[in-house]
Design a protein around this motif. Structure first.
Motif, PDB file in Angstrom:
ATOM      1  N   PRO A  38      26.498  31.725 -19.474  1.00 46.70           N
ATOM      2  CA  PRO A  38      25.476  31.501 -20.511  1.00 46.70           C
ATOM      3  C   PRO A  38      24.087  31.979 -20.091  1.00 46.70           C
ATOM      4  N   PHE A  39      23.758  31.881 -18.797  1.00 47.25           N
ATOM      5  CA  PHE A  39      22.468  32.400 -18.327  1.00 47.25           C
ATOM      6  C   PHE A  39      22.432  33.915 -18.530  1.00 47.25           C
ATOM      7  N   ASN A  40      23.520  34.559 -18.200  1.00 50.42           N
ATOM      8  CA  ASN A  40      23.655  35.993 -18.394  1.00 50.42           C
ATOM      9  C   ASN A  40      23.490  36.371 -19.870  1.00 50.42           C
ATOM     10  N   GLN A  41      24.048  35.543 -20.750  1.00 55.63           N
ATOM     11  CA  GLN A  41      24.000  35.863 -22.176  1.00 55.63           C
ATOM     12  C   GLN A  41      22.572  35.904 -22.702  1.00 55.63           C
ATOM     13  N   ARG A  42      21.678  35.137 -22.102  1.00 55.28           N
ATOM     14  CA  ARG A  42      20.277  35.187 -22.515  1.00 55.28           C
ATOM     15  C   ARG A  42      19.742  36.631 -22.455  1.00 55.28           C
ATOM     16  N   ILE A 179      16.498  32.238 -27.819  1.00 56.47           N
ATOM     17  CA  ILE A 179      17.437  32.909 -26.920  1.00 56.47           C
ATOM     18  C   ILE A 179      17.798  32.016 -25.744  1.00 56.47           C
ATOM     19  N   CYS A 180      16.814  31.262 -25.246  1.00 54.72           N
ATOM     20  CA  CYS A 180      17.059  30.425 -24.067  1.00 54.72           C
ATOM     21  C   CYS A 180      18.075  29.322 -24.309  1.00 54.72           C
ATOM     22  N   VAL A 181      18.154  28.839 -25.523  1.00 59.19           N
ATOM     23  CA  VAL A 181      19.060  27.732 -25.820  1.00 59.19           C
ATOM     24  C   VAL A 181      20.336  28.169 -26.524  1.00 59.19           C
ATOM     25  N   ALA A 182      20.327  29.358 -27.128  1.00 56.65           N
ATOM     26  CA  ALA A 182      21.460  29.803 -27.946  1.00 56.65           C
ATOM     27  C   ALA A 182      22.807  29.832 -27.218  1.00 56.65           C
ATOM     28  N   PRO A 183      22.880  30.294 -25.955  1.00 53.38           N
ATOM     29  CA  PRO A 183      24.194  30.336 -25.300  1.00 53.38           C
ATOM     30  C   PRO A 183      24.849  28.969 -25.141  1.00 53.38           C
ATOM     31  N   ILE A 185      24.306  26.418 -27.241  1.00 57.41           N
ATOM     32  CA  ILE A 185      24.718  26.064 -28.593  1.00 57.41           C
ATOM     33  C   ILE A 185      26.049  26.729 -28.913  1.00 57.41           C
ATOM     34  N   ALA A 186      26.181  27.987 -28.534  1.00 55.99           N
ATOM     35  CA  ALA A 186      27.418  28.719 -28.802  1.00 55.99           C
ATOM     36  C   ALA A 186      28.616  28.120 -28.073  1.00 55.99           C
ATOM     37  N   ARG A 187      28.357  27.377 -27.004  1.00 56.47           N
ATOM     38  CA  ARG A 187      29.422  26.772 -26.215  1.00 56.47           C
ATOM     39  C   ARG A 187      29.529  25.263 -26.420  1.00 56.47           C
ATOM     40  N   ASP A 188      28.767  24.699 -27.354  1.00 59.23           N
ATOM     41  CA  ASP A 188      28.792  23.239 -27.491  1.00 59.23           C
ATOM     42  C   ASP A 188      30.093  22.715 -28.086  1.00 59.23           C
ATOM     43  N   TYR A 189      30.975  23.624 -28.517  1.00 56.99           N
ATOM     44  CA  TYR A 189      32.294  23.185 -28.972  1.00 56.99           C
ATOM     45  C   TYR A 189      33.048  22.494 -27.840  1.00 56.99           C
ATOM     46  N   VAL A 190      32.728  22.844 -26.593  1.00 55.59           N
ATOM     47  CA  VAL A 190      33.425  22.234 -25.449  1.00 55.59           C
ATOM     48  C   VAL A 190      33.111  20.741 -25.373  1.00 55.59           C
ATOM     49  N   VAL A 191      31.819  20.385 -25.456  1.00 54.76           N
ATOM     50  CA  VAL A 191      31.464  18.966 -25.396  1.00 54.76           C
ATOM     51  C   VAL A 191      31.803  18.269 -26.709  1.00 54.76           C
ATOM     52  N   ALA A 192      31.890  19.021 -27.793  1.00 54.79           N
ATOM     53  CA  ALA A 192      32.330  18.420 -29.062  1.00 54.79           C
ATOM     54  C   ALA A 192      33.802  18.021 -28.980  1.00 54.79           C
ATOM     55  N   GLU A 193      34.601  18.865 -28.364  1.00 53.00           N
ATOM     56  CA  GLU A 193      36.040  18.597 -28.267  1.00 53.00           C
ATOM     57  C   GLU A 193      36.392  17.585 -27.184  1.00 53.00           C
ATOM     58  N   LYS A 204      19.460  15.943 -38.190  1.00 55.08           N
ATOM     59  CA  LYS A 204      19.778  16.898 -39.253  1.00 55.08           C
ATOM     60  C   LYS A 204      19.097  18.234 -38.960  1.00 55.08           C
ATOM     61  N   GLU A 205      17.863  18.157 -38.480  1.00 59.12           N
ATOM     62  CA  GLU A 205      17.096  19.375 -38.185  1.00 59.12           C
ATOM     63  C   GLU A 205      17.737  20.169 -37.050  1.00 59.12           C
ATOM     64  N   TRP A 206      18.217  19.448 -36.026  1.00 61.10           N
ATOM     65  CA  TRP A 206      18.883  20.145 -34.928  1.00 61.10           C
ATOM     66  C   TRP A 206      20.143  20.837 -35.407  1.00 61.10           C
ATOM     67  N   LYS A 207      20.948  20.165 -36.204  1.00 64.96           N
ATOM     68  CA  LYS A 207      22.192  20.777 -36.683  1.00 64.96           C
ATOM     69  C   LYS A 207      21.902  22.051 -37.466  1.00 64.96           C
ATOM     70  N   GLU A 208      20.902  22.002 -38.330  1.00 64.32           N
ATOM     71  CA  GLU A 208      20.550  23.179 -39.124  1.00 64.32           C
ATOM     72  C   GLU A 208      20.104  24.325 -38.223  1.00 64.32           C
ATOM     73  N   TYR A 209      19.298  23.998 -37.219  1.00 60.65           N
ATOM     74  CA  TYR A 209      18.806  25.002 -36.274  1.00 60.65           C
ATOM     75  C   TYR A 209      19.959  25.560 -35.437  1.00 60.65           C
ATOM     76  N   ALA A 210      20.803  24.677 -34.918  1.00 58.10           N
ATOM     77  CA  ALA A 210      21.926  25.105 -34.082  1.00 58.10           C
ATOM     78  C   ALA A 210      22.925  25.942 -34.874  1.00 58.10           C
ATOM     79  N   ASP A 211      23.195  25.546 -36.097  1.00 58.63           N
ATOM     80  CA  ASP A 211      24.099  26.329 -36.947  1.00 58.63           C
ATOM     81  C   ASP A 211      23.557  27.734 -37.153  1.00 58.63           C
TER      82      ASP A 211
END
Length: 256
Positions: A38-42, A179-183, A185-193, A204-211
């Motif tokens: 994820p650091f690389n993805q930035r 950009i710093c936080v996006a990678p 967010i893209a991987r938060d499915y792991v902690v969701a699962e 609500k604001e975070w979800k909209e931003y993260a989506d």
């Protein structure tokens, strides 16, 4: 990341491999990458956002070439070689791209000095709180520790969401805070699962931003398939990963 060489997939997959294939020709800027990091993805997102010509080179974390270690003694991705000189560290690289390619837009940092400094405060927040809390949540093995880390993560995300001007941190233009936080967010499915995380529980604001960030083209085109990422994150979930971030989290130190 501490995974046996025969288990980690050697190259990017899915949409990301198509991006890699477009960047094989020699360029003045060589991007040494680890598809899974994820650091690389930035840095990769920044290159794609600004449309900077680059040559992509995958680094095998267990069979690093001598040339790569010569230009980057740390042996970590991301790294770049620019006109024969080497640089590394994800945020430093992103800022370098902004300075070295001023005519390439969008600008990742605001032009106004105050706004630029303000953005850097929140870049620091992303790494020291959101990223750190995410790793603690990933690696925690007991319910109490997981609950505490999850609440820390929600608080950190909620705090950032309040600063977002919309649709992105600085307003209309996607920038370096995003950009710093996006990678992660893209991987938060792991902690969701596996850790009971829900974007909407931050706010609500975070979800909209993260989506919104997770659907950004530059984020999507630099993400590999989950089945290969899962091999890596299974080690984090068991707290067996040996990346620098994992070791720092395990020791209670700040992620380097």
């Amino acid at each position: 990341m501490g995974i046996p060489d025969e288990k980690i997939h050697p190259v990017a997959t899915g949409v990301a491999i198509k991006t890699v294939e477009k960047h094989q020709e020699p360029q003045e800027l060589v991007f040494y990458s680890g598809w899974f990091c994820p650091f690389n993805q930035r840095t990769w997102i920044s290159l794609e956002e600004k449309g900077i010509p680059y040559q992509y080179k995958e680094v095998n974390p267990y069979k690093k070439e001598k040339h790569f270690l010569d230009i980057n003694p740390k042996g970590l991705v991301p790294a770049i070689e620019y006109r024969g000189k080497a640089l590394y560290e994800s945020i430093i690289l992103c800022e370098f791209l902004e300075d070295a390619y001023p005519s390439h837009k969008p600008h990742l940092l605001p032009v106004d000095p105050f706004d630029r400094a303000h953005a850097r405060i929140w870049i620091d927040h992303c790494t020291k709180t959101i990223v750190s809390a995410t790793h603690r949540l990933l690696q925690s093995q007991d319910k109490e520790s997981q609950d505490n880390a999850r609440e820390e993560l929600y608080a950190a995300q909620r705090k950032l969401a309040k600063e977002v001007k919309g649709p992105y941190f600085n307003g209309e233009e996607f920038g370096l805070v995003d950009i710093c936080v996006a990678p992660w967010i893209a991987r938060d499915y792991v902690v969701a699962e596996h850790r009971g995380y829900k974007r909407e529980d931050a706010s609500k604001e975070w979800k909209e931003y993260a989506d919104r960030l997770s659907q950004r083209e530059s984020v999507v085109k630099t993400m590999s398939e989950r089945e290969h990422l899962n091999v890596i994150y299974d080690r984090y979930l068991r707290d067996e990963a040996q990346s620098e971030a994992a070791k720092a989290t395990r020791a209670g130190r700040e992620i380097p």
